[in-house]
Design an enzyme around this catalytic site. Structure first.
Site, PDB file in Angstrom:
ATOM      1  N   CYS A   2     -32.142  -5.062 -63.093  1.00  0.00           N
ATOM      2  CA  CYS A   2     -32.317  -3.823 -62.359  1.00  0.00           C
ATOM      3  C   CYS A   2     -31.052  -2.970 -62.547  1.00  0.00           C
ATOM      4  O   CYS A   2     -29.939  -3.487 -62.499  1.00  0.00           O
ATOM      5  CB  CYS A   2     -32.529  -3.972 -60.861  1.00  0.00           C
ATOM      6  SG  CYS A   2     -33.982  -4.929 -60.441  1.00  0.00           S
ATOM      7  N   ARG A  27     -31.424  -2.955 -68.358  1.00  0.00           N
ATOM      8  CA  ARG A  27     -31.331  -3.919 -67.262  1.00  0.00           C
ATOM      9  C   ARG A  27     -32.684  -4.241 -66.635  1.00  0.00           C
ATOM     10  O   ARG A  27     -32.794  -5.085 -65.759  1.00  0.00           O
ATOM     11  CB  ARG A  27     -30.403  -3.370 -66.174  1.00  0.00           C
ATOM     12  CG  ARG A  27     -29.013  -3.029 -66.674  1.00  0.00           C
ATOM     13  CD  ARG A  27     -28.166  -2.499 -65.552  1.00  0.00           C
ATOM     14  NE  ARG A  27     -27.981  -3.519 -64.546  1.00  0.00           N
ATOM     15  CZ  ARG A  27     -27.028  -4.441 -64.582  1.00  0.00           C
ATOM     16  NH1 ARG A  27     -26.166  -4.450 -65.558  1.00  0.00           N
ATOM     17  NH2 ARG A  27     -26.937  -5.353 -63.629  1.00  0.00           N
ATOM     18  N   TRP A  73     -36.415  -4.650 -62.709  1.00  0.00           N
ATOM     19  CA  TRP A  73     -36.921  -5.866 -63.363  1.00  0.00           C
ATOM     20  C   TRP A  73     -37.441  -6.719 -62.222  1.00  0.00           C
ATOM     21  O   TRP A  73     -36.674  -7.204 -61.388  1.00  0.00           O
ATOM     22  CB  TRP A  73     -35.797  -6.579 -64.112  1.00  0.00           C
ATOM     23  CG  TRP A  73     -36.272  -7.740 -64.920  1.00  0.00           C
ATOM     24  CD1 TRP A  73     -36.743  -7.713 -66.201  1.00  0.00           C
ATOM     25  CD2 TRP A  73     -36.327  -9.115 -64.508  1.00  0.00           C
ATOM     26  NE1 TRP A  73     -37.094  -8.977 -66.603  1.00  0.00           N
ATOM     27  CE2 TRP A  73     -36.856  -9.860 -65.587  1.00  0.00           C
ATOM     28  CE3 TRP A  73     -36.001  -9.790 -63.339  1.00  0.00           C
ATOM     29  CZ2 TRP A  73     -37.054 -11.232 -65.535  1.00  0.00           C
ATOM     30  CZ3 TRP A  73     -36.199 -11.162 -63.282  1.00  0.00           C
ATOM     31  CH2 TRP A  73     -36.719 -11.863 -64.373  1.00  0.00           C
ATOM     32  N   ASN A  99     -30.368  -4.336 -56.447  1.00  0.00           N
ATOM     33  CA  ASN A  99     -30.371  -5.187 -57.637  1.00  0.00           C
ATOM     34  C   ASN A  99     -29.939  -6.568 -57.172  1.00  0.00           C
ATOM     35  O   ASN A  99     -28.837  -6.728 -56.662  1.00  0.00           O
ATOM     36  CB  ASN A  99     -29.379  -4.619 -58.666  1.00  0.00           C
ATOM     37  CG  ASN A  99     -29.028  -5.622 -59.751  1.00  0.00           C
ATOM     38  OD1 ASN A  99     -29.792  -6.524 -60.034  1.00  0.00           O
ATOM     39  ND2 ASN A  99     -27.861  -5.457 -60.343  1.00  0.00           N
ATOM     40  N   GLY A 100     -30.825  -7.557 -57.323  1.00  0.00           N
ATOM     41  CA  GLY A 100     -30.488  -8.909 -56.898  1.00  0.00           C
ATOM     42  C   GLY A 100     -31.665  -9.560 -56.197  1.00  0.00           C
ATOM     43  O   GLY A 100     -32.799  -9.111 -56.326  1.00  0.00           O
ATOM     44  N   GLU A 484     -30.803 -19.542 -82.938  1.00  0.00           N
ATOM     45  CA  GLU A 484     -30.648 -18.122 -82.640  1.00  0.00           C
ATOM     46  C   GLU A 484     -31.721 -17.302 -83.365  1.00  0.00           C
ATOM     47  O   GLU A 484     -32.285 -16.354 -82.797  1.00  0.00           O
ATOM     48  CB  GLU A 484     -29.225 -17.673 -83.022  1.00  0.00           C
ATOM     49  CG  GLU A 484     -28.922 -16.192 -82.869  1.00  0.00           C
ATOM     50  CD  GLU A 484     -29.070 -15.658 -81.453  1.00  0.00           C
ATOM     51  OE1 GLU A 484     -29.319 -16.427 -80.523  1.00  0.00           O
ATOM     52  OE2 GLU A 484     -28.989 -14.426 -81.289  1.00  0.00           O
ATOM     53  N   LYS A 488     -34.413 -14.905 -81.470  1.00  0.00           N
ATOM     54  CA  LYS A 488     -34.559 -13.471 -81.783  1.00  0.00           C
ATOM     55  C   LYS A 488     -36.015 -13.146 -82.084  1.00  0.00           C
ATOM     56  O   LYS A 488     -36.550 -12.155 -81.609  1.00  0.00           O
ATOM     57  CB  LYS A 488     -33.713 -13.059 -83.000  1.00  0.00           C
ATOM     58  CG  LYS A 488     -32.221 -12.938 -82.810  1.00  0.00           C
ATOM     59  CD  LYS A 488     -31.774 -11.769 -81.988  1.00  0.00           C
ATOM     60  CE  LYS A 488     -31.646 -12.103 -80.525  1.00  0.00           C
ATOM     61  NZ  LYS A 488     -30.454 -12.740 -80.068  1.00  0.00           N
ATOM     62  N   GLU A 491     -38.277 -13.198 -78.865  1.00  0.00           N
ATOM     63  CA  GLU A 491     -38.120 -12.127 -77.883  1.00  0.00           C
ATOM     64  C   GLU A 491     -38.519 -10.760 -78.415  1.00  0.00           C
ATOM     65  O   GLU A 491     -38.971  -9.908 -77.655  1.00  0.00           O
ATOM     66  CB  GLU A 491     -36.720 -12.107 -77.266  1.00  0.00           C
ATOM     67  CG  GLU A 491     -35.585 -11.924 -78.226  1.00  0.00           C
ATOM     68  CD  GLU A 491     -34.223 -12.027 -77.552  1.00  0.00           C
ATOM     69  OE1 GLU A 491     -34.101 -11.755 -76.355  1.00  0.00           O
ATOM     70  OE2 GLU A 491     -33.259 -12.392 -78.250  1.00  0.00           O
ATOM     71  N   HIS A 507     -39.063 -36.001 -86.922  1.00  0.00           N
ATOM     72  CA  HIS A 507     -39.344 -36.718 -85.674  1.00  0.00           C
ATOM     73  C   HIS A 507     -40.343 -35.958 -84.808  1.00  0.00           C
ATOM     74  O   HIS A 507     -40.399 -36.178 -83.607  1.00  0.00           O
ATOM     75  CB  HIS A 507     -38.030 -36.964 -84.920  1.00  0.00           C
ATOM     76  CG  HIS A 507     -37.052 -37.757 -85.726  1.00  0.00           C
ATOM     77  ND1 HIS A 507     -37.162 -39.118 -85.900  1.00  0.00           N
ATOM     78  CD2 HIS A 507     -35.990 -37.360 -86.479  1.00  0.00           C
ATOM     79  CE1 HIS A 507     -36.188 -39.540 -86.694  1.00  0.00           C
ATOM     80  NE2 HIS A 507     -35.465 -38.486 -87.061  1.00  0.00           N
ATOM     81  N   LYS A 606     -31.611  -7.124 -69.936  1.00  0.00           N
ATOM     82  CA  LYS A 606     -30.407  -7.533 -70.653  1.00  0.00           C
ATOM     83  C   LYS A 606     -29.437  -8.330 -69.796  1.00  0.00           C
ATOM     84  O   LYS A 606     -28.887  -9.316 -70.222  1.00  0.00           O
ATOM     85  CB  LYS A 606     -29.714  -6.306 -71.221  1.00  0.00           C
ATOM     86  CG  LYS A 606     -28.557  -6.704 -72.096  1.00  0.00           C
ATOM     87  CD  LYS A 606     -28.381  -5.783 -73.241  1.00  0.00           C
ATOM     88  CE  LYS A 606     -27.380  -6.323 -74.206  1.00  0.00           C
ATOM     89  NZ  LYS A 606     -27.955  -7.366 -75.055  1.00  0.00           N
TER      90      LYS A 606
HETATM   91  C1  F6R Z   1     -30.978 -12.987 -76.246  1.00  0.00           C
HETATM   92  C2  F6R Z   1     -30.212 -12.516 -75.107  1.00  0.00           C
HETATM   93  C3  F6R Z   1     -30.049 -13.420 -73.950  1.00  0.00           C
HETATM   94  C4  F6R Z   1     -28.576 -13.408 -73.487  1.00  0.00           C
HETATM   95  C5  F6R Z   1     -28.429 -14.235 -72.203  1.00  0.00           C
HETATM   96  C6  F6R Z   1     -26.984 -14.317 -71.774  1.00  0.00           C
HETATM   97  O1  F6R Z   1     -31.031 -12.029 -77.246  1.00  0.00           O
HETATM   98  O2  F6R Z   1     -29.725 -11.415 -75.091  1.00  0.00           O
HETATM   99  O3  F6R Z   1     -30.471 -14.710 -74.242  1.00  0.00           O
HETATM  100  O4  F6R Z   1     -27.790 -13.925 -74.505  1.00  0.00           O
HETATM  101  O5  F6R Z   1     -29.186 -13.661 -71.194  1.00  0.00           O
HETATM  102  O6  F6R Z   1     -26.467 -13.071 -71.488  1.00  0.00           O
HETATM  103  P1  F6R Z   1     -24.912 -12.803 -71.416  1.00  0.00           P
HETATM  104  O7  F6R Z   1     -24.360 -13.061 -72.761  1.00  0.00           O
HETATM  105  O8  F6R Z   1     -24.803 -11.371 -71.013  1.00  0.00           O
HETATM  106  O9  F6R Z   1     -24.358 -13.746 -70.396  1.00  0.00           O
END
Ligand code: F6R
Length: 611
Positions: A2, A27, A73, A99-100, A484, A488, A491, A507, A606
């Site tokens: 948020c 956010r 969010w 936010n929270g 990773e 990517k 998402e 396995h 994010k």
């Molecule tokens: C994936 C992504 C998330 C963040 C995770 C941690 O692309 O962006 O998996 O890596 O939410 O976020 P931070 O790094 O801000 O603690």
């Protein structure tokens, strides 16, 4: 999660808030809302992104010099018009954005229901607002006082901003666990979850601390703790330009951020790494160098992509420093009563610096005597402030929800720390140390080289965009890169993807392999290369489609792979910063080919400030 924005001063609040919300959509973007006072309280809110609210109220008289805005969010209550913030109190006079999460909202709601309150939404936020109003009415106190009393009974995390129609010259705000920045202008104040809404107006900001209440008028900012004692606002100078948060001609922030990496890695190394002189200067780390060298173990704590950076760092630290490393999901670490001894070193890795699980995990570890080092991107963020020391990644604002440039910058910082400690400790010799410094110095150029293959990667993306599943395989330093890559893809393109150590495939996951399954091998030259090539053979024998990320000197893999992406050679310690670039581009181009909003993938936000 948020985004919150606020303004009070001589300007019209609406355009400042709308622009600020658009910058904070990373956010959360389930619904949007704004409250203004002019002269009465007016609320506009709607399910959907900020632009949808903007079009819905086009032509309305959205005037006022005080206002708050929210991009959501969803936590409590589905995304809908009625659950969108701001919420208005029973009297119709107070408005709140939040936010929270208010964890004990159900109990507060029961109390309020008994008193005859009715609720127009399913949110914890509306409960908190009416709880505040109930206190205000019962004790005949100011809004600020009611907020303080209420927050003493609240458990959870919050940033709240409140307006009171009867006091159109004041915004009341409070924070615990979620970020709040106040921009100081001349006769005006700006509020945001981060500093982006105020960039063009001021460079002077105050980061509000946990358990502080802010009483904000156009020309006055008062901070108090929950005990009603005045706190001194600590003003920080912002080091961020507007251009850094604009798309700069790219179609998406994600693409811009992928392409920025030669520069961001360079910025991260600059002033620290001197490959000619053979030095690494990191003052925060230097302060704790002896404790790190003598530590029995290092624990990397992070989530998501940052956790993957921690996994790569585990390999690097163990190799270079011979210190035992554990890598923990912050969400698990914080709840499972981990063994933490005085002097243990915890490295918290976070782009946003606000991830709730990581923050609480390090607070707990700190209380048990651990040394906390932060590898954080956002300057002044909560994790940076809780850490004893650390190093910023200097990747600049990352706005695309999928993390890209933050990951490579995290790896650059973590590699520098490991090299510095390893060299000082004597666990790597001078030749290797100097060679790795040279290799690190060369990374920005090698990343730029990989980026030149973007058209080729786009073609591969077109070819595989309709896959239902994908497997990503790698060994050693490239195993976390495979994880990773899979993250990517999931998402951004909503294709199910799994990352696995290539040898583990036998396995279980090999059962998935059939003619339609794309298998991405991260197979740059390293100590395990021949073994990975054997794993490729095994996939080929079962007719899986192989996409191989390899070095030019690799003669064998192209004979097995359906598609090849070439990347420049590098020491295996350095290679993940280079081999991850095709993973990012592949996910990006597949997401775009499928027509998705890659900067704002569904269900994500994010900055995960709720647990
Ligand atoms: C994936 C992504 C998330 C963040 C995770 C941690 O692309 O962006 O998996 O890596 O939410 O976020 P931070 O790094 O801000 O603690």
């Amino acid at each position: 999660m948020c985004g919150i924005v606020g303004y009070i001063g001589p300007r019209q609040a609406y355009p400042i808030i709308i622009t600020g919300l658009k910058r904070q959509e990373y956010r959360g973007y389930d619904s949007t809302g704004i409250a203004l006072i002019n002269p009465t309280l007016k609320v506009y809110k709607k399910k959907g992104k900020v632009a949808e609210l903007e079009s819905a109220i086009l032509g309305e008289d959205v005037k006022g010099n005080i206002g708050i805005g929210h991009t959501r969010w969803a936590t409590h209550g589905e995304p809908s018009d009625r659950n969108a913030h701001p919420h208005v109190s029973a009297s119709g006079k107070l408005a709140i954005i939040h936010n929270g999460i208010i964890e004990n909202y159900a109990q507060l709601k029961t109390e309020l229901l008994k008193k005859g309150y009715q609720f127009n939404s399913d949110t914890d936020t509306e409960v908190l607002l009416n709880f505040i109003e109930e206190i205000k009415n019962n004790t005949n106190c100011s809004l600020e006082e009611a907020v303080r009393i209420a927050l003493k009974r609240v458990s959870g995390a919050y940033v709240i901003l409140l307006l009171d129609q009867d006091h159109p010259d004041t915004i009341v705000a409070a924070r615990k666990g979620s970020p709040l920045v106040i921009g100081i202008g001349k006769g005006e104040h700006f509020l945001g979850s981060d500093a982006t809404p105020m960039l063009e107006y001021t460079k002077e900001v105050v980061y509000v601390n946990d358990y502080e209440v802010a009483i904000i008028k156009a020309d006055e900012l008062i901070l108090k703790n929950l005990g009603n004692e005045r706190q001194t606002p600590y003003i920080t100078k912002l080091d961020m330009e507007l251009a850094a948060i604009e798309k700069g001609g790219y179609d998406h922030f994600m693409l811009k951020e992928i392409f920025e990496q030669p520069q961001t890695i360079y910025d991260c190394l600059r002033g620290r790494l001197d490959a000619e002189a053979g030095t690494i200067t990191m003052s925060g780390i230097q302060k704790y160098a002896d404790q790190i060298k003598n530590a029995n173990r290092i624990v990397m704590v992070a989530c998501g992509t940052s956790w993957h950076a921690g996994l790569v760092a585990e390999y690097i630290f163990e190799e270079l420093t011979r210190i035992s490393v554990e890598v923990e999901y912050a969400s698990e670490f914080r709840y499972r009563n981990p063994v933490i001894n005085k002097g243990d070193v915890i490295i918290a890795i976070s782009q946003s610096g606000e991830t709730a699980d990581t923050l609480v995990a390090i607070e707990n570890a700190k209380a048990k005597g651990a040394i906390i080092l932060g590898v954080v991107n956002v300057v002044g963020s909560s994790i940076a402030r809780v850490s004893d020391a650390g190093a910023y990644t200097h990747a600049g604002p990352e706005i695309g929800v999928a993390s890209t440039k933050a990951f490579t910058a995290q790896l650059a910082v973590l590699t520098m720390i490991a090299l510095k400690i390893g060299y000082e400790k004597g666990t790597i010799d001078r030749d290797r140390y100097l060679r790795l410094l040279q290799e690190l110095d060369a990374v920005p150029g090698k990343v730029a080289e990989v980026l030149q293959s973007h058209e080729r990667i786009k073609e591969i993306a077109e070819k595989y965009k309709d896959a239902k599943d994908c497997l990503y395989l790698g060994r050693g330093y490239n195993f976390p890169v495979a994880l990773e890559g899979a993250l990517k893809l999931k998402e951004i393109s909503y294709i199910h993807a799994e990352g696995y150590p290539a040898a583990e495939m036998k396995h279980g996951p090999i059962a998935l392999v059939e003619e339609t399954l794309p298998v991405i091998f991260v197979a740059t030259k390293d100590s395990y290369h021949e073994k990975v090539v054997s794993n490729m053979q095994e996939i080929k024998a079962r007719k899986g489609k192989i996409i191989a990320v390899i070095n030019e000197s690799d003669q064998l893999s192209p004979t097995l792979a359906n598609d090849v992406i070439l990347v420049p050679e590098a020491d295996e310690i350095i290679a993940p910063m280079i081999s991850v670039i095709p993973m990012q581009l592949l996910a990006y181009y597949i997401g775009v080919a499928k027509g998705y909003d890659v900067d704002k993938p569904r269900n994500l936000a994010k900055s995960v400030t709720v647990e």
